[in-house]
Design a protein around this motif. Structure first.
Motif, PDB file in Angstrom:
ATOM      1  N   PRO A 102       0.669  -1.206  -0.271  1.00 35.89           N
ATOM      2  CA  PRO A 102      -0.011   0.272  -0.021  1.00 35.89           C
ATOM      3  C   PRO A 102       0.504   1.189   0.017  1.00 35.89           C
ATOM      4  O   PRO A 102       1.821   1.676   0.594  1.00 35.89           O
ATOM      5  N   TRP A 103       0.232   2.074  -0.922  1.00 32.39           N
ATOM      6  CA  TRP A 103       1.090   3.737  -0.348  1.00 32.39           C
ATOM      7  C   TRP A 103       0.399   3.874   0.815  1.00 32.39           C
ATOM      8  O   TRP A 103       0.061   3.975   1.407  1.00 32.39           O
ATOM      9  N   ARG A 106      -3.579   9.881   0.014  1.00 31.87           N
ATOM     10  CA  ARG A 106      -3.514  10.000  -1.516  1.00 31.87           C
ATOM     11  C   ARG A 106      -4.575  11.124  -1.580  1.00 31.87           C
ATOM     12  O   ARG A 106      -5.160  12.002  -1.238  1.00 31.87           O
ATOM     13  N   ASP A 128      -2.941   1.098  -6.933  1.00 32.06           N
ATOM     14  CA  ASP A 128      -3.776   0.683  -5.807  1.00 32.06           C
ATOM     15  C   ASP A 128      -4.057  -0.326  -5.522  1.00 32.06           C
ATOM     16  O   ASP A 128      -4.616  -1.387  -7.029  1.00 32.06           O
ATOM     17  N   ASP A 151      -6.198  -2.050  -3.273  1.00 31.86           N
ATOM     18  CA  ASP A 151      -7.753  -1.528  -3.099  1.00 31.86           C
ATOM     19  C   ASP A 151      -8.457  -2.525  -3.263  1.00 31.86           C
ATOM     20  O   ASP A 151      -8.805  -3.474  -2.942  1.00 31.86           O
TER      21      ASP A 151
END
Length: 111
Positions: free
Chosen positions: A11-12, A16, A56, A58
């Motif tokens: 994950p970043w 964001r 991403d 997610d």
């Protein structure tokens, strides 16, 4: 899930902000993790001057029930542990979710 393209990645580590520039994102990364530059430089690496692409995961997390085992924070902790080992201290970092990770294993994908 069928026919979907899923990104499987760590994950970043930052919130964001779609309107943030590539330079702002890199500056935020440096500000949040000030020790990262030093840790990276010990391996001959550099943090990016700009962040132009963020993957991403997610959708993969939701669709597959998958959770990344390695995050940027975990990488930094493992690098800190390796640095401490070089200075004569403990060589691994332990959490319930990742178990014992050694820097060489993490960097070689043995996780």
């Amino acid at each position: 899930v069928r026919g979907s393209v899923l990104t499987v990645a760590a994950p970043w580590p930052l919130a964001r902000h779609p309107s943030a520039s590539a330079h702002v994102a890199a500056a935020e990364l440096r500000a949040r993790y000030p020790h990262a530059e030093r840790l990276f430089s010990r391996h001959g690496w550099q943090l990016p001057e700009r962040v132009t692409r963020v993957y991403d995961a997610d959708t993969a997390v939701k669709a597959l029930g998958w959770q990344p085992r390695v995050t940027f924070e975990a990488l930094l902790r493992v690098m800190e542990a390796a640095e401490a080992e070089e200075d004569g201290a403990r060589s691994t970092w332990r959490t319930a979710s990742t178990g014992d990770l050694v820097l060489e294993e993490l960097l070689c994908g043995k996780y």
